[in-house]
Design an enzyme around this catalytic site. Structure first.
Site, PDB file in Angstrom:
ATOM      1  N   HIS A  45       0.841  -1.201   0.000  1.00 23.87           N
ATOM      2  CA  HIS A  45       0.000   0.000   0.000  1.00 23.87           C
ATOM      3  C   HIS A  45       0.879   1.256   0.000  1.00 23.87           C
ATOM      4  CE1 HIS A  45      -2.802  -2.848   2.290  1.00 23.87           C
ATOM      5  NE2 HIS A  45      -3.511  -2.515   1.229  1.00 23.87           N
ATOM      6  N   GLN A  69     -18.003  -6.387  -1.351  1.00 25.14           N
ATOM      7  CA  GLN A  69     -17.104  -7.241  -2.122  1.00 25.14           C
ATOM      8  C   GLN A  69     -16.756  -8.554  -1.416  1.00 25.14           C
ATOM      9  OE1 GLN A  69     -14.031  -4.021  -2.167  1.00 25.14           O
ATOM     10  NE2 GLN A  69     -12.567  -5.698  -1.956  1.00 25.14           N
ATOM     11  N   LYS A 159      -1.013  -6.323  -8.226  1.00 21.77           N
ATOM     12  CA  LYS A 159      -1.283  -7.542  -7.445  1.00 21.77           C
ATOM     13  C   LYS A 159      -2.714  -8.045  -7.706  1.00 21.77           C
ATOM     14  CE  LYS A 159      -1.478 -10.133  -3.583  1.00 21.77           C
ATOM     15  NZ  LYS A 159      -2.594  -9.713  -2.773  1.00 21.77           N
ATOM     16  N   ASP A 160      -3.678  -7.103  -7.742  1.00 20.09           N
ATOM     17  CA  ASP A 160      -5.073  -7.470  -8.018  1.00 20.09           C
ATOM     18  C   ASP A 160      -5.349  -7.191  -9.494  1.00 20.09           C
ATOM     19  OD1 ASP A 160      -6.332  -7.943  -5.139  1.00 20.09           O
ATOM     20  OD2 ASP A 160      -4.916  -6.302  -5.031  1.00 20.09           O
ATOM     21  N   SER A 196      -2.636  -7.961   2.994  1.00 16.73           N
ATOM     22  CA  SER A 196      -3.140  -7.850   4.371  1.00 16.73           C
ATOM     23  C   SER A 196      -3.511  -9.242   4.886  1.00 16.73           C
ATOM     24  CB  SER A 196      -4.360  -6.933   4.421  1.00 16.73           C
ATOM     25  OG  SER A 196      -4.050  -5.712   3.812  1.00 16.73           O
TER      26      SER A 196
HETATM   27  P1  AMP Z   1      -6.518  -3.780  -0.431  1.00 13.50           P
HETATM   28  O1  AMP Z   1      -6.306  -3.022   0.829  1.00 13.50           O
HETATM   29  O2  AMP Z   1      -6.121  -5.209  -0.348  1.00 13.50           O
HETATM   30  O3  AMP Z   1      -7.879  -3.548  -1.026  1.00 13.50           O
HETATM   31  O4  AMP Z   1      -5.485  -3.137  -1.457  1.00 13.50           O
HETATM   32  C1  AMP Z   1      -5.497  -1.757  -1.753  1.00 13.50           C
HETATM   33  C2  AMP Z   1      -4.612  -1.502  -2.938  1.00 13.50           C
HETATM   34  O5  AMP Z   1      -3.281  -1.907  -2.639  1.00 13.50           O
HETATM   35  C3  AMP Z   1      -5.037  -2.299  -4.190  1.00 13.50           C
HETATM   36  O6  AMP Z   1      -4.907  -1.473  -5.324  1.00 13.50           O
HETATM   37  C4  AMP Z   1      -4.062  -3.426  -4.199  1.00 13.50           C
HETATM   38  O7  AMP Z   1      -3.833  -3.956  -5.494  1.00 13.50           O
HETATM   39  C5  AMP Z   1      -2.813  -2.758  -3.672  1.00 13.50           C
HETATM   40  N1  AMP Z   1      -1.885  -3.759  -3.151  1.00 13.50           N
HETATM   41  C6  AMP Z   1      -2.148  -4.727  -2.255  1.00 13.50           C
HETATM   42  N2  AMP Z   1      -1.067  -5.508  -2.074  1.00 13.50           N
HETATM   43  C7  AMP Z   1      -0.100  -5.032  -2.879  1.00 13.50           C
HETATM   44  C8  AMP Z   1       1.254  -5.400  -3.150  1.00 13.50           C
HETATM   45  N3  AMP Z   1       1.845  -6.436  -2.563  1.00 13.50           N
HETATM   46  N4  AMP Z   1       1.953  -4.669  -4.059  1.00 13.50           N
HETATM   47  C9  AMP Z   1       1.371  -3.614  -4.679  1.00 13.50           C
HETATM   48  N5  AMP Z   1       0.121  -3.215  -4.454  1.00 13.50           N
HETATM   49  C10 AMP Z   1      -0.617  -3.902  -3.577  1.00 13.50           C
END
Ligand code: AMP
Length: 523
Positions: A45, A69, A159-160, A196
């Site tokens: 993040h 989601q 990643k996503d 996370s």
């Molecule tokens: P999340 O909190 O899991 O919804 O992730 C929020 C954002 O952080 C999303 O755009 C994810 O793709 C990005 N993200 C999560 N993990 C990673 C990672 N290891 N490397 C780069 N971006 C990430």
């Protein structure tokens, strides 16, 4: 840093800062960079936040565990919520605003009536198979956030990858006024992609989970050695995962990164994506397989000799020098031809999107084409020279031409110089150089240049002052500010000749290409 939990608070704040921000002298307004997250922040993040910080005046991070989601049997209840820690991390990272609304504030429970429905064929495969409704929930909440924050840029992790492709489609289909900025995956030293959800893993499971990255790396090596058949590449991942029996793959697939359609063979680009279960934890990971020649990005302050060096590097290595300056000249010529006032930004923006610039590279001097017409000579007239900076300072122009540069770079094999090539235009360039020299040295070189052009003698102190001012302006401007990429190699050229710099870059390029092919031999 401010923290808001209500829509009213956030809106009031954004209105007040936008009013306060003076319109910058070099024509752009202040921009908002937005990073949507579900909290439990980690270095992945933070990499998004850092990029947003570099590219915008205001950075907004949302922290919201979005019920829309999560499926009924998923981990909504136990998803980590660590607001105080997240708050401290955001503060350290220079975030301006955290928006952390409650579920009630976002009107997600009971589920809101109006939904964003991305294309079914993009949602049904990959993670969509076991997570029905997930991407609709993501698209709905992200669209809501876009409407609330009204960001210029929004940062999402590669990643996503499925989420990224779907959101890019939503933005295109609905003409949302935001640029999606994809950011590379951040990994632990073992290769495990940060998430996370990694908090759910025991130490032993963490070690096992690194097999996902090893599997993807095997496929990458195979790809670099020339393998293009999807089934064979997928098999390479499978074999690696089979070494860890407790890893239960859900899918391993090769798809087009934009459309998410399945690929039998990879021609230009493929997204190799997987999901696997380890105990009660579901993990995802992916890599982009890209068949392109390397890109060399050369950034640095004005007067460091970038374009001279870039041209000679291209010549020596048989690559194409993508003359971005010629592109701005070509558009300036096009605008002048159309008889439009150069300061009429909306009219120029329209023309920028109707101006297809191309290069014919099979001649000694590359031919520049605008919508098929040869303008190689026409773009070098004093009239174009006098007006090009007015055109280049406009945000819509920059955006349109960066898109054209990126599509030119799709097949690689280019050398490009500028101020933000390695950070913004080609952040995945294979070789990134930051070419610099001290102010004194740049002033000395400028003095020699002026002398050789028969111009009146310039005072060294005046030149130094002018370069100092130019550096300050270039680093603080809102449009394409000068940036050194964190993975760029700095060349300080005070004590170097052009030939020395050329040799250094050529050697770096050769080392890089050798290491890529060495990787593929190590399978
Ligand atoms: P999340 O909190 O899991 O919804 O992730 C929020 C954002 O952080 C999303 O755009 C994810 O793709 C990005 N993200 C999560 N993990 C990673 C990672 N290891 N490397 C780069 N971006 C990430």
């Amino acid at each position: 840093m401010r923290l808001f939990t209500t829509v009213a608070g956030l809106r009031c704040y954004l209105k007040s800062v936008q009013k306060k921000q003076p319109v910058a002298t070099d024509s752009a307004e202040s921009t908002i960079g937005f990073v949507p997250t579900m909290g439990a922040l980690h270095t992945g993040h933070l990499s998004l936040i850092e990029r947003a910080r570099q590219e915008n005046q205001i950075v907004v991070v949302s922290i919201f565990v979005n019920p829309l989601q999560f499926g009924v049997n998923e981990d909504f209840g136990r998803y980590p919520r660590t607001l105080e820690r997240d708050r401290a991390l955001c503060e350290q990272a220079g975030v301006d605003v955290i928006f952390a609304p409650t579920v009630a504030e976002m009107a997600t429970v009971p589920p809101i009536q109006t939904r964003v429905q991305p294309p079914a064929e993009m949602m049904s495969g990959l993670c969509g198979v076991v997570r029905p409704g997930h991407f609709e929930g993501v698209a709905t909440i992200v669209t809501k956030f876009f409407n609330l924050v009204q960001p210029d840029r929004a940062y999402f992790g590669q990643k996503d990858a499925q989420q990224l492709a779907i959101l890019q489609q939503v933005v295109r289909d609905l003409n949302l006024p935001v640029t999606i900025v994809p950011c590379p995956i951040v990994r632990e030293p073992s290769g495990l992609a940060l998430s996370s959800r990694n908090q759910y893993l025991s130490d032993e499971e963490r070690i096992k989970a690194s097999a996902l990255y090893r599997g993807l790396s095997q496929a990458e090596k195979l790809f670099r050695s020339g393998e293009r058949v999807s089934a064979t590449l997928v098999q390479a991942v499978k074999q690696e995962l089979e070494k860890v029996p407790s890893l239960q793959p859900e899918y391993i697939e090769l798809v087009d990164p934009m459309t998410l359609k399945s690929l039998d063979t990879v021609t230009d680009e493929g997204l190799l994506a997987l999901a696997a279960r380890l105990g009660s934890t579901r993990l995802i990971d992916n890599t982009i397989l890209r068949d392109r020649r390397p890109i060399i990005a050369i950034d640095g302050p004005a007067g460091a000799g970038k374009s001279t060096v870039a041209r000679s590097v291209a010549k020596q290595l048989g690559l194409f020098y993508l003359d971005t300056g010629a592109m701005y000249r070509a558009l300036t010529w096009f605008v002048l031809e159309a008889g439009v006032d150069l300061r009429d930004e909306p009219a120029v923006a329209e023309l920028a999107h109707q101006c297809e610039i191309d290069f014919q590279t099979d001649t000694a001097i590359p031919v520049v084409l605008v919508n098929g017409q040869d303008v190689t000579q026409a773009i070098r007239t004093p009239e174009v020279t006098a007006h090009v900076s007015t055109i280049a300072a406009q945000a819509a122009v920059r955006e349109a031409l960066v898109k054209q540069q990126q599509s030119y770079g799709r097949r690689g094999g280019i050398v490009v110089d500028g101020r933000d090539i390695g950070t913004h235009v080609f952040p995945d360039a294979e070789v990134k150089i930051y070419l610099t020299a001290s102010i004194q040295e740049r002033a000395r070189r400028r003095q020699l240049d002026l002398k050789s052009m028969g111009q009146p003698a310039a005072n060294l102190a005046d030149l130094e002052q002018a370069i100092f001012e130019r550096d300050r302006k270039d680093s603080t401007r809102t449009i394409s500010p000068l940036r050194k990429a964190s993975d760029a190699i700095e060349i300080q050229s005070d004590a170097m000749s052009v030939a020395d710099v050329l040799n250094t870059i050529v050697t770096l390029y050769q080392e890089k290409t050798a290491s890529l092919s060495l990787d593929s031999l190590e399978i």
